[in-house]
Design a protein around this motif. Structure first.
Motif, PDB file in Angstrom:
ATOM      1  N   ARG A  65      -3.621  -8.561  -6.182  1.00  0.00           N
ATOM      2  CA  ARG A  65      -3.395  -9.233  -4.892  1.00  0.00           C
ATOM      3  C   ARG A  65      -2.615 -10.524  -5.059  1.00  0.00           C
TER       4      ARG A  65
ATOM      5  N   ILE B   4      -2.591   0.577  -6.932  1.00  0.00           N
ATOM      6  CA  ILE B   4      -1.956   1.147  -5.739  1.00  0.00           C
ATOM      7  C   ILE B   4      -2.728   0.748  -4.489  1.00  0.00           C
ATOM      8  N   GLU B   5      -4.037   0.922  -4.538  1.00  0.00           N
ATOM      9  CA  GLU B   5      -4.879   0.607  -3.376  1.00  0.00           C
ATOM     10  C   GLU B   5      -4.749  -0.862  -2.972  1.00  0.00           C
TER      11      GLU B   5
ATOM     12  N   ARG C  69      -0.785  -1.892  -2.074  1.00  0.00           N
ATOM     13  CA  ARG C  69      -0.285  -1.326  -0.820  1.00  0.00           C
ATOM     14  C   ARG C  69      -0.998  -1.899   0.400  1.00  0.00           C
ATOM     15  N   ALA C  70      -2.214  -2.412   0.212  1.00  0.00           N
ATOM     16  CA  ALA C  70      -2.911  -3.077   1.313  1.00  0.00           C
ATOM     17  C   ALA C  70      -2.209  -4.375   1.677  1.00  0.00           C
TER      18      ALA C  70
ATOM     19  N   ASN D  53       1.264  -5.052   0.600  1.00  0.00           N
ATOM     20  CA  ASN D  53       2.676  -4.743   0.833  1.00  0.00           C
ATOM     21  C   ASN D  53       2.879  -3.224   0.646  1.00  0.00           C
ATOM     22  N   PRO D  54       2.960  -2.498   1.739  1.00  0.00           N
ATOM     23  CA  PRO D  54       3.118  -1.037   1.632  1.00  0.00           C
ATOM     24  C   PRO D  54       4.390  -0.595   0.905  1.00  0.00           C
ATOM     25  N   ASP D  55       5.372  -1.474   0.764  1.00  0.00           N
ATOM     26  CA  ASP D  55       6.645  -1.131   0.127  1.00  0.00           C
ATOM     27  C   ASP D  55       6.711  -1.511  -1.346  1.00  0.00           C
TER      28      ASP D  55
END
Length: 95
Positions: free
Chosen positions: A44, A80-81, A84-85, A87-89
């Protein structure tokens, strides 16, 4: 599926910025456990606070050789989890 030339073209135009190579925070009496909360915080921090658009997870150096296949998979899934929470890109690479 993309061809090699399409992938190279995409990379040339899309991969910009800093990519963090994440370390694995070990814990426990003998350092045999993974500190999952610290790892989530690291992901994060890199993707959120620093706004870095790429992560390199479980690369083929350093502690990679001391991790089991299930640990490597869980590190990738966790990255990934968490990433992507924020920044999805985000681009996440793994060995």
């Amino acid at each position: 599926m993309a061809t090699a030339s399409e992938a190279r073209e995409w990379a040339r135009n899309s991969l910009r910025g800093i990519g963090d190579s994440l370390y694995t925070p070990f814990s426990g009496i003998d350092g045999d456990d993974i500190d999952w909360d610290a790892y989530r915080t690291l992901v994060r921090y890199c993707v959120g606070d620093l706004a870095h658009p790429m992560l390199w997870v479980t690369s083929g150096v350093a502690e990679f050789w001391s991790l089991t296949i299930p640990e490597r998979k869980r590190l990738l899934e966790t990255a990934i989890e968490e990433a992507r929470a924020v920044n999805p890109d985000v681009v996440i690479q793994s060995c």
